[in-house]
Design an enzyme around this catalytic site. Sequence first.
Site, PDB file in Angstrom:
ATOM      1  CG  ASN A  81       0.048   0.944   4.799  1.00 33.16           C
ATOM      2  OD1 ASN A  81      -0.408   1.610   5.731  1.00 33.16           O
ATOM      3  ND2 ASN A  81      -0.114   1.295   3.525  1.00 33.16           N
ATOM      4  CE  LYS A 133      -7.026  -2.160   8.681  1.00 34.59           C
ATOM      5  NZ  LYS A 133      -5.693  -2.251   8.085  1.00 34.59           N
ATOM      6  CE1 TYR A 145     -10.007  -0.493   7.448  1.00 31.01           C
ATOM      7  CE2 TYR A 145     -10.737   0.370   9.554  1.00 31.01           C
ATOM      8  CZ  TYR A 145      -9.796   0.314   8.549  1.00 31.01           C
ATOM      9  OH  TYR A 145      -8.632   1.045   8.658  1.00 31.01           O
ATOM     10  CB  ALA A 196     -14.411  -8.458  11.383  1.00 27.87           C
ATOM     11  CB  SER A 204      -7.901   0.325  12.242  1.00 27.41           C
ATOM     12  OG  SER A 204      -8.840   1.334  12.519  1.00 27.41           O
ATOM     13  N   GLY A 249       0.835  -1.206   0.000  1.00 25.18           N
ATOM     14  CA  GLY A 249       0.000   0.000   0.000  1.00 25.18           C
ATOM     15  C   GLY A 249       0.863   1.246   0.000  1.00 25.18           C
ATOM     16  CB  ALA A 250       4.350   1.732  -1.053  1.00 23.19           C
ATOM     17  CB  SER A 251       0.348   3.612  -4.628  1.00 21.93           C
ATOM     18  OG  SER A 251      -0.879   3.218  -4.055  1.00 21.93           O
ATOM     19  NE  ARG A 252      -4.287   5.477  -3.690  1.00 22.35           N
ATOM     20  CZ  ARG A 252      -5.287   4.942  -3.012  1.00 22.35           C
ATOM     21  NH1 ARG A 252      -5.897   5.613  -2.067  1.00 22.35           N
ATOM     22  NH2 ARG A 252      -5.688   3.708  -3.279  1.00 22.35           N
ATOM     23  CG  ASP A 256      -5.069  -8.037  -5.523  1.00 15.29           C
ATOM     24  OD1 ASP A 256      -5.031  -7.863  -4.286  1.00 15.29           O
ATOM     25  OD2 ASP A 256      -6.117  -8.297  -6.144  1.00 15.29           O
TER      26      ASP A 256
END
Length: 259
Positions: free
Chosen positions: A100, A169, A165, A167, A152, A23-26, A73
């Site tokens: 991430n 996390k 979400y 569940a 989270s 998840g490094a793009s943003r 992915d």
Amino acid sequence: MSQAEHQAIFPVDLSQQVALVTGASRGIGREVAVQLARCGARVACVARNLQLLEQLVEQIQSEGGQAHCWSVDVADSQQVNQVVEEVVARWQRLDILVNNAGITRDTLLPRMQDEQWDEVMATNLRGTFLFTRAATRPMMQRRYGRIINISSVSGLRGNKGQSNYSASKAGVIGFTRSVAMELAGRKITVNAVAPGFVETDMTAALGEMFKDEVKKRVPARRLGQVADVAACVLFLASPAAGYITGQTIAVDGGMSVGL
Ligand code: NAP
């Protein structure tokens, strides 16, 4: 840009080390990748959007750092195994993994579609499992590793409209604890970071009124920034954090105090 602007927010020496960030793009993942590179790590940047990843690699290289990117992915077992193999083939090691990548598909339970449940589980929980399993092989060979999973506060306390979400996390936290126990003897630590409300694309759609309400619930009276999370990740990724494992650290301005 001056040299001072390229200093890491939490200076640790990661030269010689290799890190992989999903998840490094943003958002949070991008900041974590930049900061790891500023600490001297060679950074494998992973997400699906190759164009954004290439821009990130350019930025890191323009600051004198080393990085390479892969469009992957995180829910695809074959792609995950392949990228880890390619990272090790390229740089001969993998020291730090930051799981991430994450998504939300918020809706109240009665309206939740099967796909909304499955997509969130696949990215947030299965992705974390797949990358951790693949990364532990090279880490176990070298008897060293730092795995940091982004959970989270929703995984700690739950949140209306986020049963899928939350569940996923909470699952990340249980996964972190179990794998930490399995790997502690190999000098591999596994910890989770639980951000509160951080200003990124994920939270951008929520209006100003909602943000003002959130601020009232945060003892620090401000929203989190990506650098707040990255600072915690850098510490957990550092050699100095070797006696901390299986923990979940909330980076939330005090939102979860007392839970
Ligand atoms: P974001 O800005 O929406 O970025 C999410 C990242 O995940 C993007 O780089 C995206 O890249 C990547 N991603 C999503 N699905 C993917 C997939 N299937 N395969 C590979 N990469 C994928 O989110 P963020 O706010 O930075 O959140 C980062 C992490 O922190 C997430 O795990 C999130 O749950 C957690 N978190 C965030 C907050 C917050 O308030 N922002 C609070 C608590 C926890 P592509 O689209 O290019 O694939």
